[in-house]
Design a protein around this motif. Structure first.
Motif, PDB file in Angstrom:
ATOM      1  N   ARG A  69       4.771   7.760  -3.882  1.00  0.00           N
ATOM      2  CA  ARG A  69       5.378   8.669  -2.905  1.00  0.00           C
ATOM      3  C   ARG A  69       6.892   8.447  -2.827  1.00  0.00           C
ATOM      4  O   ARG A  69       7.661   9.400  -2.877  1.00  0.00           O
ATOM      5  CB  ARG A  69       4.740   8.470  -1.543  1.00  0.00           C
ATOM      6  N   ALA A  70       7.319   7.173  -2.669  1.00  0.00           N
ATOM      7  CA  ALA A  70       8.748   6.897  -2.552  1.00  0.00           C
ATOM      8  C   ALA A  70       9.433   6.736  -3.907  1.00  0.00           C
ATOM      9  O   ALA A  70      10.653   6.612  -3.957  1.00  0.00           O
ATOM     10  CB  ALA A  70       8.971   5.642  -1.707  1.00  0.00           C
ATOM     11  N   SER A  88      -4.190   7.802  -2.444  1.00  0.00           N
ATOM     12  CA  SER A  88      -2.760   7.965  -2.175  1.00  0.00           C
ATOM     13  C   SER A  88      -2.114   8.957  -3.135  1.00  0.00           C
ATOM     14  O   SER A  88      -1.268   9.774  -2.733  1.00  0.00           O
ATOM     15  CB  SER A  88      -2.064   6.612  -2.272  1.00  0.00           C
ATOM     16  N   PRO A 145       1.852  14.686   4.663  1.00  0.00           N
ATOM     17  CA  PRO A 145       2.737  13.751   5.379  1.00  0.00           C
ATOM     18  C   PRO A 145       2.221  12.313   5.276  1.00  0.00           C
ATOM     19  O   PRO A 145       1.014  12.077   5.303  1.00  0.00           O
ATOM     20  CB  PRO A 145       2.697  14.268   6.829  1.00  0.00           C
ATOM     21  N   ASN A 146       3.156  11.397   5.175  1.00  0.00           N
ATOM     22  CA  ASN A 146       2.756  10.009   4.938  1.00  0.00           C
ATOM     23  C   ASN A 146       1.999   9.399   6.116  1.00  0.00           C
ATOM     24  O   ASN A 146       1.216   8.472   5.948  1.00  0.00           O
ATOM     25  CB  ASN A 146       3.978   9.159   4.595  1.00  0.00           C
ATOM     26  N   TRP A 147       2.182   9.927   7.324  1.00  0.00           N
ATOM     27  CA  TRP A 147       1.488   9.329   8.463  1.00  0.00           C
ATOM     28  C   TRP A 147      -0.008   9.646   8.469  1.00  0.00           C
ATOM     29  O   TRP A 147      -0.768   9.038   9.220  1.00  0.00           O
ATOM     30  CB  TRP A 147       2.117   9.797   9.779  1.00  0.00           C
ATOM     31  N   VAL A 198      -1.887   9.409   5.664  1.00  0.00           N
ATOM     32  CA  VAL A 198      -2.553   8.694   4.579  1.00  0.00           C
ATOM     33  C   VAL A 198      -3.211   7.399   5.080  1.00  0.00           C
ATOM     34  O   VAL A 198      -4.369   7.117   4.764  1.00  0.00           O
ATOM     35  CB  VAL A 198      -1.565   8.392   3.449  1.00  0.00           C
ATOM     36  N   ARG A 223      -0.345  12.783  -2.025  1.00  0.00           N
ATOM     37  CA  ARG A 223       1.108  12.562  -2.037  1.00  0.00           C
ATOM     38  C   ARG A 223       1.875  13.743  -1.462  1.00  0.00           C
ATOM     39  O   ARG A 223       3.038  13.594  -1.052  1.00  0.00           O
ATOM     40  CB  ARG A 223       1.583  12.263  -3.458  1.00  0.00           C
ATOM     41  N   GLU A 250       1.762   3.986  -2.203  1.00  0.00           N
ATOM     42  CA  GLU A 250       2.677   4.668  -1.271  1.00  0.00           C
ATOM     43  C   GLU A 250       4.131   4.410  -1.641  1.00  0.00           C
ATOM     44  O   GLU A 250       4.968   5.316  -1.604  1.00  0.00           O
ATOM     45  CB  GLU A 250       2.391   4.199   0.151  1.00  0.00           C
TER      46      GLU A 250
END
Length: 740
Positions: free
Chosen positions: A138-139, A49, A56-58, A60, A53, A134
């Motif tokens: 990421r966030a 992850s 795109p998150n979709w 991962v 980073r 994530e």
């Protein structure tokens, strides 16, 4: 650059926290394989992850799931190789995924790292790492991202439960890594604006003060509860999961003894040499502790186990020896595995283990060619301690004293007769063993069965109609039943007498034997099998023979008769001679013996009465109530049915009023068949002594003593005349120990 450093630090902290969850869970595993697999899952999920980073998150989640599948297959292969689990990898994976959770919660501690015991922790660690990275990386919501990791750590603590020592350093380390992640993610403060800085500082201080008050209030409210939970024993989730159960074939292997006896040449399995000095070594198949009057049952709690099995407690003064044996199954069916008791290590077969009995069961049915190796620790107690050993009592052994309702009257009378005069536990067990060995024959074609009607026919059935013969099934079951009726905790064991030099074990080697539990000696096996091919009929020793009434004495001769011509010439010569004849000398010697016996009997009566008087009149009220209780125990013991030590006072009173405890002699008057005196005051006194020492008074002690004396008197009156005489002369109460 700074963002990459923060992401790496936060990711490292998350991976370390997940690894610590694996360390906590690994405390109940037999080796560190699980910790290594969980650490690999933590590094792989979080590292993937963090490295993606920027994507795109979709993208991962699908990629992480694919890598998880590959990593899980590798982990299952490693665990299968270490646990000697064979078979196609696809079948192993499917079985582990379907049965992972129940097998983990029913596994014997320490848990063997096997495919089905590592798959759930590995997948849970990977998913926790994926979700935490994530959200936190990421966030950049680190506090929220810590929740999956905290849940994983709490789940590990819950699964371990009370089965390992407290996690001393792992929890502070876990909290420290969480603080590092939170501190690294903190953002720098913005430049202050002069006109608003004072207001912001005021609001911040007010908020901080309110937060501090809330924290203090929460601590005061929840602190005592948290402190109490620290010392409390954690909940074990295994209590909510049903462990593996035996099927009908293995529920009572005692039923198979008769079938095996009819096919003695059938090969069941092969054993390797053990190196023992004896000709045979005994293997245990099953232990049967539960009896309901119909069937002896296994009643074991089998839990999945690995190669290393927990060792049973060492017996004091016992010699130990390790026995290594390899067994190859041939014609033996079912799922129970024969082993030398007690196994400590097994390879070659997946098993479940019952720690209470040291027996093994296989999840699958036995198959021809199954080969497994067993290391057993054999403990041999010092048999010289048996004559003085006592048996345990209380709720811990109530299971081994229970019998089903409706015990046949003849079996109960036989148990009473065997217990009469045998106060010591070993004496009662030996009396039962010798009685069965001396009066019954072993035959191969005896019908199977060990319910009350079967045992009643085996013990008392006419020989001409097939009674008094049986297999080891009836011998072992009869011994265990009679032992329980005399207050001895007992069980039945089924196994095999295998050649110590190795070779085939056939159906003819199958045998059942009884065991009795002694303090500090453990379970001791007895052998009630016949020692002679021509045993005595049971009627010779069990059915009482009618006693011949004594011949009334003849009328003494008068003085006139002495000169009668009918007197023998020798007697007349002796009389006129004045010297003592042979009859006079013999009469004098006999008179001396009679006087000696009469003096001894009088001394015993005086000592017995003095003992009763001291018990009931001397000492504090508590001591006198204890003396009354001793009078009750002695009375029941003299009647041939000792009071079991595990019974509470109320249960003991009910036991004393049972018809089997107060046998009425034949042709007894109706007054003797009346109900026995009550024991309520004695029971109340004993409960007072036990739960409120010092609260009893003299009046309560007098009432307890009066009831004990009245009960003993009424119980003695129900005996035959010669048993009443022996009751008064029995020296046992002068030496019996009487625990309250």
């Amino acid at each position: 650059m700074v963002r990459w450093v923060r992401a790496l630090v936060v990711g490292a902290a998350l991976a370390g926290m997940i690894t610590l969850a694996g360390v906590v869970l690994g405390r109940i595993y037999a080796d560190p394989l699980l910790v290594r697999l969980v650490a690999g899952a933590a590094i792989g999920s979080v590292g993937l992850s963090v490295g993606m980073r920027r994507l795109p998150n979709w993208t991962v989640a699908p990629l992480s799931a694919t890598v998880l599948g590959a990593y899980t297959i590798v982990g299952l292969k490693l665990a299968a190789g270490q646990a000697d689990v064979t078979g196609p990898l696809s079948q192993i994976a499917r079985d582990s995924l379907v049965n992972g959770i129940p097998r983990l919660l029913t596994a014997m501690i320490p848990v063997q790292p096997a495919p089905d015991t590592v798959v759930v922790p590995v997948i849970a660690a990977w998913l926790a790492g994926l979700a935490a990275a994530e959200v936190a990386v990421r966030a950049r919501r680190v506090l929220l991202g810590l929740l999956p990791v905290v849940a994983l750590y709490a789940g590990a603590l819950y699964v371990v439960g009370p089965n390992a020592s407290a996690a001393g350093w792992t929890t502070p380390a876990f909290a420290g890594l969480a603080i590092v992640a939170l501190a690294t993610s903190a953002r720098p403060a913005h430049a202050e604006v002069p006109e608003v800085s004072a207001k912001l500082r005021g609001r911040a201080m007010a908020g901080a003060a309110a937060g501090l008050v809330a924290v203090i209030a929460l601590g005061a409210a929840v602190g005592p509860w948290v402190g109490g939970q620290v010392s409390a024993s954690p909940v074990d989730p295994r209590r909510y999961v049903q462990p593996p159960q035996v099927d009908s074939l293995d529920e009572s292997p005692l039923n198979r003894i008769s079938g095996w006896a009819l096919s003695p040449e059938q090969r069941l399995f092969e054993v390797s040499p053990t190196g023992a000095k004896s000709r045979t070594v005994r293997l245990r198949l099953a232990v049967l502790p539960d009896y309901d009057g119909i069937t002896w049952r296994v009643g074991a709690t089998y839990r999945n186990a690995g190669r290393v099995l927990p060792q049973l407690p060492r017996l004091p003064d016992a010699t130990t020896a390790d026995v290594r044996q390899e067994i190859v199954i041939d014609g033996l069916t079912g799922r129970l595995l024969p082993v030398v008791p007690t196994p400590t290590e097994i390879t070659g077969a997946r098993i479940a283990f019952d720690a209470a009995t040291g027996t093994l069961i296989r999840p699958e049915q036995l198959s021809t060619g199954l080969r497994y190796s067993v290391v057993s620790e054999v403990q041999t107690p010092d048999v010289n301690l048996l004559p003085a050993a006592d048996v345990p009592s209380g709720n811990a052994v109530a299971r081994f004293l229970a019998v089903g309702p409706g015990v046949p009257e003849r079996i109960q009378r036989l148990a009473d007769q065997l217990a009469d005069g045998n106060g010591a536990a070993f004496d009662r067990a030996t009396a039962i063993e010798e009685f069965l060995a001396e009066h019954y024959r072993k035959v191969a074609d005896a019908p199977s069965g060990h319910a009350y009607p079967n045992l009643d026919f085996f013990l008392f059935g006419p020989r001409a109609q097939g009674g008094q013969v049986g297999t080891s099934e009836q011998f072992a079951a009869s011994f265990a039943l009679l032992a329980r009726l005399t207050g001895l905790p007992s069980r039945v064991v089924v196994g095999f007498d295998a050649p110590a030099g190795g070779g085939a074990v056939t159906a003819g080697n199958a045998i059942a034997w009884p065991e009795v539990l002694f303090n500090d000696l453990g379970w001791v096996a007895f052998d009630p099998m016949p020692k002679s091919k021509n045993p005595r009929p049971v009627e010779e020793d069990f059915t009482p023979k009618p006693t011949k009434p004594p011949t009334p004495p003849s009328e003494p001769p008068t003085s006139a008769d002495t000169s009668s011509s009918s007197a023998p010439p020798a007697a007349l010569a002796a009389a006129t001679d004045g010297g003592p004849g042979a009859a006079v000398i013999a009469g004098g010697a006999s008179g001396s013996v009679v006087l000696l016996l009469a003096g001894l009997a009088l001394a015993l009566v005086v000592m017995r009465r003095g003992l009763s008087r001291r018990r009931l009149t001397v000492g504090t009220p508590d001591e006198r109530i204890g003396g009354a209780w001793a009078e009750l125990r002695d009375a029941l013991r003299l009647s041939g049915r000792p009071l079991p030590a595990h019974l509470a006072a109320t249960e003991a009173a009910a036991y004393a009023k049972e018809p089997s405890a107060v046998r009425i002699r034949r042709a007894a008057p109706a007054s003797e068949a009346a109900p026995l005196p009550p024991l309520d005051e004695l029971v109340a006194g004993i409960n007072t002594v036990g739960f409120a020492p010092g609260a009893a008074d003299d009046a309560q002690a007098d009432r307890a003593g009066s009831q004990a004396v009245a009960y003993a008197t009424a119980l003695r009156a129900r005996r035959s005349w010669w048993r009443r005489v022996w009751w008064s002369l029995h020296p046992g109460p002068l030496r019996w120990r009487r625990p309250l």
